[in-house]
Enzyme design. Structure first.
Site, PDB file in Angstrom:
ATOM      1  CB  THR A  15      -0.926   0.001   1.244  1.00 11.12           C
ATOM      2  OG1 THR A  15      -1.848  -1.067   1.092  1.00 11.12           O
ATOM      3  CG2 THR A  15      -1.691   1.292   1.383  1.00 11.12           C
ATOM      4  CG  ASP A  59      -1.907  -6.721  -2.481  1.00 12.22           C
ATOM      5  OD1 ASP A  59      -1.684  -7.450  -1.498  1.00 12.22           O
ATOM      6  OD2 ASP A  59      -2.865  -5.940  -2.547  1.00 12.22           O
ATOM      7  CB  SER A  61      -2.402 -10.748  -0.967  1.00 12.54           C
ATOM      8  OG  SER A  61      -2.848  -9.701  -0.173  1.00 12.54           O
ATOM      9  CG  ASP A  92      -2.699  -7.760   3.323  1.00 19.44           C
ATOM     10  OD1 ASP A  92      -3.073  -7.110   4.317  1.00 19.44           O
ATOM     11  OD2 ASP A  92      -3.265  -7.682   2.210  1.00 19.44           O
ATOM     12  CB  THR A 168       1.044 -11.255  14.776  1.00 17.01           C
ATOM     13  OG1 THR A 168       0.137 -11.997  14.039  1.00 17.01           O
ATOM     14  CG2 THR A 168       0.343 -10.613  15.949  1.00 17.01           C
TER      15      THR A 168
HETATM   16  N1  ASP Z   1      -2.782  -5.585   0.450  1.00 15.80           N
HETATM   17  C1  ASP Z   1      -1.712  -4.716   0.849  1.00 15.80           C
HETATM   18  C2  ASP Z   1      -0.419  -5.508   0.846  1.00 15.80           C
HETATM   19  O1  ASP Z   1      -0.202  -6.272   1.738  1.00 15.80           O
HETATM   20  C3  ASP Z   1      -1.975  -4.146   2.192  1.00 15.80           C
HETATM   21  C4  ASP Z   1      -0.907  -3.232   2.735  1.00 15.80           C
HETATM   22  O2  ASP Z   1       0.148  -3.028   2.200  1.00 15.80           O
HETATM   23  O3  ASP Z   1      -1.169  -2.642   3.788  1.00 15.80           O
HETATM   24  O4  ASP Z   1       0.351  -5.373  -0.063  1.00 15.80           O
END
Ligand code: ASP
Length: 345
Positions: A15, A59, A61, A92, A168
């Site tokens: 993000t 991202d 994820s 994430d 965490t």
């Molecule tokens: N979905 C994003 C990621 O983990 C969330 C973040 O960065 O806060 O890349």
């Protein structure tokens, strides 16, 4: 801060570097130069900052163990050129990645600090600027002997520096997205940055060369025990041919159902040589299989205690140990050892 400090910022995505796609409204990564444009404050430090951008930016994820291997190799390659490393990463899976790196890097004498943000860096109320600026300052900080103040893999978020393999993600919307329930913060950023020196790990020999172990065996699954769990699900997870190890996320201090079918499946998996690791579902506290009959039964069936390890760290520790040896009995013994400050022992 000494003039000579130089930091490598490694940008993987997340993000912090995203912005809204005008077409579908979703957040997508943009390039590093735009991040730096948003944080002119970085130029006020007497620190040489270089950057390395992963391609493609992701991202988090989408993080796979391959990214951890690339990160470890990159840090090894550039280790002598820099005083510290700041890894920009999505929140994430940041705790998984920081845990993995902690096990993959040996003789670490320099900071490897993961950070990111809840709001993109271009947004007026972003937390990304403060996180990035403080992470850089901490990565560059040295003591009077010229040694890094925090030579660990850590996560900086919302004014706290936490040990990576103790962290965490606890919130998807608060700025305080990470906690380290089982271990104190390594540093706190207020008007000054206060280092909690007594809890920071230091290498045995500062000048020992960095070693990396990139062998990872991912044949691990995580099963969260819950009321109503069935023999079919249990057998699928524990006895399937694809897994060498299973993390059992148990209740409280390491308890699970005491029904005979449940224990029989656990024993069957143990007889097959599977590594079975007991990690609590609670966000803090430790597994103690001596406390209740249900925990004791698991212990007798061949389950190994994860003590107060986080699930993220348990997964990374297993990938690392299974990658290091084909001998599951050796892996079980090493699970009980405190390798990188991940358990209280
Ligand atoms: N979905 C994003 C990621 O983990 C969330 C973040 O960065 O806060 O890349």
């Amino acid at each position: 801060m000494k003039d000579a400090s130089s930091i490598l910022i490694i940008y993987t995505g997340g993000t912090i570097g995203m912005r809204q796609d005008p077409v579908d409204g979703t957040l997508k990564p943009f390039d590093f130069s735009q991040i730096v444009d948003e944080v002119p404050e970085l130029g006020k430090y007497a620190v040489k900052i270089d950057s390395y951008t992963f391609d493609p930016l992701i991202d988090s994820s989408d993080v796979e163990p391959g990214l951890w291997q690339s990160l470890a190799s990159l840090i090894k390659e550039r280790y002598d050129e820099y005083d510290g490393f700041v890894v920009l990463h999505g929140t994430d899976t940041m705790a998984y990645s920081a845990s993995a790196l902690s096990f993959m890097l040996d003789n670490l004498a320099k900071p490897v600090i993961f950070t990111g943000s809840q709001l993109p860096i271009g947004v007026p109320r972003t937390d990304g600027k403060e996180n990035l600026i403080s992470a850089v300052e901490i990565a560059a900080a040295k003591d009077d002997n010229g040694h890094s103040l925090v030579p660990e893999v850590s996560i900086f978020f919302d004014s706290q520096l936490l040990r990576g393999n103790r962290s965490t993600k606890v919130s998807s919307e608060e700025f305080r997205a990470f906690q380290s329930p089982g271990y104190p913060a390594l540093a706190e950023a207020g008007i000054n940055i206060k280092y909690n020196r007594s809890v920071i790990m230091r290498p045995e020999v500062w000048s020992a060369p960095l070693r990396i172990s990139t062998a990872l065996d991912t044949r691990v699954s995580i099963l969260k025990i819950h009321p109503g769990i069935t023999p079919q699900v249990m057998r699928y997870f524990l006895c399937g041919p694809e897994t060498r190890a299973v993390i059992l996320e148990t209740y409280g201090s390491g308890n699970a159902p005491s029904s005979q079918w449940f224990l029989d499946i656990v024993k069957e998996a143990a007889r097959m040589g599977k590594v079975l690791m007991n990690v609590t579902q609670c966000s803090s506290g430790t597994v103690n299989m001596d406390l209740y009959a249900t925990g004791k039964a698991l212990q007798k069936a061949g389950v190994v205690s994860g003590l107060d390890i986080t699930t993220e760290s348990a997964l990374a520790k297993l990938f690392h140990l299974l990658g290091a040896s084909d001998d599951n009995e050796w892996v079980k013994k090493r699970l009980g050892e405190n390798l990188k400050g991940e358990i209280s022992k």
